[in-house]
Write an enzyme that holds these catalytic residues in place. Structure first.
Site, short mmCIF file in Angstrom:
data_model
loop_
_atom_site.label_atom_id
_atom_site.label_comp_id
_atom_site.label_asym_id
_atom_site.label_seq_id
_atom_site.Cartn_x
_atom_site.Cartn_y
_atom_site.Cartn_z
N ASP A 195 3.79 5.75 -5.90
CA ASP A 195 2.64 5.59 -6.63
C ASP A 195 2.74 5.34 -8.23
OD1 ASP A 195 1.30 6.66 -4.53
OD2 ASP A 195 1.58 8.78 -5.04
N LYS A 255 -4.79 10.05 -9.19
CA LYS A 255 -5.21 9.19 -8.41
C LYS A 255 -5.81 10.03 -7.13
CE LYS A 255 -1.98 9.43 -5.05
NZ LYS A 255 -2.26 9.92 -3.73
#
Length: 320
Positions: free
Chosen positions: A144, A17
């Site tokens: 995350d 990401k």
């Protein structure tokens, strides 16, 4: 458990990401910072394979395997064990991680592997547990991890673990500059951010995502998205790793429509309008330097996905 699953493993592909926006609020009593972030998955992948085993183990190979722990500290292994405890699974699993996401690069490679391990072991043990049901386990593993179960583009709040999807149509083209030297420690970058803020003597407001970025993502207007990119950790990352300032300047001067340090760094993400522009920028960065591993990717992409079952005795073959 079916005989097919007993004799086979499960391979999951999971992306890295970048943070299109990372607004860092005040330090909380639990030692974390309140965050408002916009997560965005890009097409750089690790693969995690889980196979039945008599004892727990993890092995790591691939382009970015160096420095990844293979003992009890491995986050994917922690994820698999936590899933087994939660659902009363008594058997162990052997994990094999093929790494391509940069390590300590601000792209959540360890969190991605943890998400992939949850998905792989859930399928291996045929638990019939949804992604939403996996989220509490994922959140305890790292801020995350819940996002990487789903992927796409999403707003994260709290420590980043509370998610709300962003309506985003189309795709974005990225060129990533990845450091070939050492990475940056996320706690050290946050500590440097706190130090710089204290030195500046400015109050730190509660974080909130910007309306400009959310509006730009609805149409994937490259110039508008590029103008709205923001990372409150960028100054701290550049302070600890000054070459990042040269990288940002190089990419911007070569025509990038947006540039941002990803998360706590040191990966730098450059936004361009087309695949052809991504190729041109890649060539320019490689020629101009600073030296780094230059990669191209598009986003958003799906989060952790089962891509293949694989016989334990042989190398994995992937379907996607």
């Amino acid at each position: 458990m079916s005989q097919a699953v007993e004799s086979r493993g499960v391979t999951v592909r999971v992306p890295g990401k970048i943070n299109l926006e990372l607004v860092v609020g005040p330090l909380r009593e639990d030692g974390f910072h309140e965050l408002a972030t916009v997560f965005h998955t890009v097409g750089i992948y690790d693969h995690v394979t889980a196979t039945p085993a008599a004892t727990w183990s993890v092995q790591v190979s691939g382009q970015t395997a160096e420095g990844v722990p293979t003992g009890a500290d491995n986050l994917a292994l922690k994820a698999a064990k936590s899933l087994a405890r939660r659902y009363g699974v008594e058997e162990a699993a052997a994990l094999s991680i093929d790494k391509n996401i940069p390590v300590a690069g601000g792209m959540a490679g360890g969190s991605a592997d943890a998400a992939a391990a949850l998905v792989a072991c859930e399928a291996l043990w045929e638990l019939q547990v949804s992604r939403d049901e996996l989220e509490p386990l994922a959140a305890r593993l790292g801020s995350d991890v819940p996002f990487l179960l789903h992927g796409g583009t999403a707003i994260g709040s709290g420590r980043g673990e509370r998610l709300a999807p962003v309506l985003a149509r189309g795709e974005l083209h990225w060129v990533l500059w990845v450091s070939t030297g050492s990475g940056l420690s996320t706690p050290e970058v946050y500590a440097e951010c706190d130090r710089l803020r204290e030195a500046a003597g400015e109050p730190v407001p509660d974080p909130a995502p910007s309306g400009e970025l959310i509006a730009a993502l609805r149409t994937m207007d490259t110039s508008a998205v590029g103008a709205a990119l923001r990372n409150d950790l960028q100054e701290a990352a550049c302070s600890l790793y000054p070459v990042l300032e040269d990288v940002l300047e190089a990419g911007t001067s070569l025509g990038a429509q947006g540039a941002i340090v990803s998360g706590s760094g040191p990966t730098v993400a450059f936004l361009v309008g087309t695949q052809a522009q991504a190729i041109d920028l890649s060539v320019g960065l490689a020629a101009r330097g600073p030296a780094g591993d230059i990669r191209r990717a598009t986003g958003p992409v799906a989060g952790a996905q089962v891509v293949q079952s694989v016989a334990p005795a042989g190398p994995p073959t992937f379907t996607g």
